[in-house]
Design a protein around this motif. Structure first.
Motif, PDB file in Angstrom:
ATOM      1  N   ALA A 314     -35.373 -58.768  39.229  1.00  0.00           N
ATOM      2  CA  ALA A 314     -34.215 -58.528  38.364  1.00  0.00           C
ATOM      3  C   ALA A 314     -34.592 -58.454  36.901  1.00  0.00           C
ATOM      4  O   ALA A 314     -33.991 -57.691  36.132  1.00  0.00           O
ATOM      5  N   ILE A 315     -35.567 -59.238  36.483  1.00  0.00           N
ATOM      6  CA  ILE A 315     -35.992 -59.218  35.086  1.00  0.00           C
ATOM      7  C   ILE A 315     -36.467 -57.821  34.699  1.00  0.00           C
ATOM      8  O   ILE A 315     -36.036 -57.243  33.692  1.00  0.00           O
ATOM      9  N   TYR A 316     -37.350 -57.242  35.499  1.00  0.00           N
ATOM     10  CA  TYR A 316     -37.895 -55.929  35.164  1.00  0.00           C
ATOM     11  C   TYR A 316     -36.882 -54.820  35.416  1.00  0.00           C
ATOM     12  O   TYR A 316     -36.927 -53.766  34.763  1.00  0.00           O
ATOM     13  N   ALA A 317     -35.957 -55.035  36.340  1.00  0.00           N
ATOM     14  CA  ALA A 317     -34.879 -54.065  36.520  1.00  0.00           C
ATOM     15  C   ALA A 317     -34.044 -53.978  35.246  1.00  0.00           C
ATOM     16  O   ALA A 317     -33.677 -52.879  34.791  1.00  0.00           O
ATOM     17  N   LEU A 318     -33.763 -55.124  34.660  1.00  0.00           N
ATOM     18  CA  LEU A 318     -32.960 -55.147  33.434  1.00  0.00           C
ATOM     19  C   LEU A 318     -33.693 -54.528  32.254  1.00  0.00           C
ATOM     20  O   LEU A 318     -33.094 -53.797  31.456  1.00  0.00           O
ATOM     21  N   THR A 319     -34.991 -54.800  32.115  1.00  0.00           N
ATOM     22  CA  THR A 319     -35.723 -54.177  31.003  1.00  0.00           C
ATOM     23  C   THR A 319     -35.793 -52.661  31.198  1.00  0.00           C
ATOM     24  O   THR A 319     -35.791 -51.907  30.223  1.00  0.00           O
ATOM     25  N   ALA A 320     -35.832 -52.211  32.456  1.00  0.00           N
ATOM     26  CA  ALA A 320     -35.797 -50.770  32.721  1.00  0.00           C
ATOM     27  C   ALA A 320     -34.473 -50.182  32.252  1.00  0.00           C
ATOM     28  O   ALA A 320     -34.419 -49.121  31.618  1.00  0.00           O
TER      29      ALA A 320
END
Length: 380
Positions: A314-320
């Motif tokens: 979820a962290i990297y999904a949000l930064t994407a």
């Protein structure tokens, strides 16, 4: 009434730990796959759906989806814990599926998900944040962030699919939201459909300014609400040295508070600001550096020291999403690449195409749905 209100305040603190802003994704989403998937190529982010998105949607629909919505976790439980577990379903998940369907341009998927969400969660005073099939229990409180996401998805669906009935529903639910979750021009996290009261604070990642500005209320009320909530968001900024945001603002004490800075919550706050061009340049620089290094962790102290070494889907999904919203193709692609390190690529695994821990057979709804949503974004 005072006793009931204090009970609601305590319940609000519990909900803060459970739902929305990624409550069910705090445990690691799984270990990176032994054979990491290839990074998304620039030409792939311009096509929809990408193969990874197709595989993930198939995993969600065949493994994580039940008759009431997306399971909180792949493994079933007794569904009696304070936090949502097992095959309980969350309005958070329904709203993310609805938003993804609009971004994918899939009207059939949206129609199906909205009908399911309305049947499962709709109450007189809002959308129940949680439903337990095993306990046959619809929880009597909503979560403002999820109600707003549903309302926003309805507005988008009405426009994108040319269906005015969705726009009309968005307007009706928006009026209900304002009546129940807004008091004196300020948004509150939860409204109790039984006691008819709100809690005493707002969690910053609940403040979806873009949807607030579309609510079907008078221009005067909308201007006041937008001004008030924008001020709370912007004043919750920690510092340029650690450019994340406080967790909540208490209306009774007029103070911010945080039990550590949850990265998912701060990133969601930054995304909401970025959607209106209100993001801090220091936040974007920090996120970019940490994504490139692969060192964006799940929780920090207020001065930016990591409190764990958790790296989640979820962290990297949000930064994407933040990268796509800001037209930063490099951040979008590097974030998708980091996120894909957590994909299950073993075709023999029941979790193939999803995000989770194959050994433990654990897969969380928030991680998988945020990844699905991230794939649906476009980096310009």
């Amino acid at each position: 009434m005072k006793i009931r209100f204090r009970t609601m305040a305590a319940l609000g603190m519990t909900l803060l730990l459970l739902t929305s802003c990624g409550g069910n994704s705090i445990p690691p989403a799984g270990t990176p796959a032994a054979s990491p998937a290839a990074s998304t190529r620039p030409e792939e982010v311009q096509r929809e759906p990408v193969p990874e998105q197709q595989q993930l949607l198939y995993f969600i629909e065949t493994q994580l989806m039940g008759p009431y919505g997306v399971y909180t976790n792949l493994q079933e439980t007794g569904e009696s814990a304070e936090v949502a577990t097992g095959h309980e379903v969350l309005s958070e998940s329904a709203s993310l599926m609805m938003e993804t369907a609009v971004r994918m341009g899939d009207q059939e998927l949206f129609d199906r998900q909205w009908a399911l969400a309305r049947r499962t969660f709709d109450m007189e005073g809002g959308f129940s944040y949680r439903f337990s099939p095993k306990q046959e229990k619809r929880y009597p409180v909503n979560a403002a962030v999820d109600d707003l996401r549903m309302i926003g998805a309805l507005y988008e669906a009405g426009q994108h699919f040319g269906k005015p009935e969705y726009t009309e529903e968005a307007e009706q639910y928006g009026i209900r939201f304002y009546k129940n979750n807004v008091k004196n021009g300020y948004i509150y996290d939860i409204y109790d459909n039984f006691y008819k009261v709100v809690n005493e604070f707002v969690t910053l990642c609940y403040i979806d300014l873009g949807v607030v500005q579309n609510l079907s209320i008078s221009s005067e009320l909308k201007e006041s609400l937008s001004h008030n909530m924008t001020g709370i968001l912007e004043e919750g900024y920690l510092s340029d040295a650690f450019p994340f945001y406080e967790t909540r603002y208490d209306y009774s004490t007029k103070q911010y508070s945080s039990e550590g800075i949850n990265t998912v919550e701060s990133l969601l706050t930054i995304l909401h600001l970025a959607e209106l061009g209100l993001e801090k340049p220091a936040s974007l620089r920090y996120i970019t550096e940490q994504v490139e290094a692969g060192t964006l962790y799940g929780k920090y102290t207020r001065d930016g020291q990591p409190m764990n070494d958790v790296r989640s889907t979820a962290i990297y999904a949000l930064t994407a999403m933040i990268g796509a919203e800001l037209g930063d193709s490099s951040l979008y692609q590097s974030s998708i690449g980091r996120m894909n390190e957590f994909r299950v690529t073993d075709e023999a695994s029941p979790l193939y195409g999803g995000f989770g821990d194959p050994a433990a057979e654990q897969a969380y709804s928030f991680d998988n749905l945020m990844a699905l949503l991230a794939y649906s974004y476009k980096a310009q």
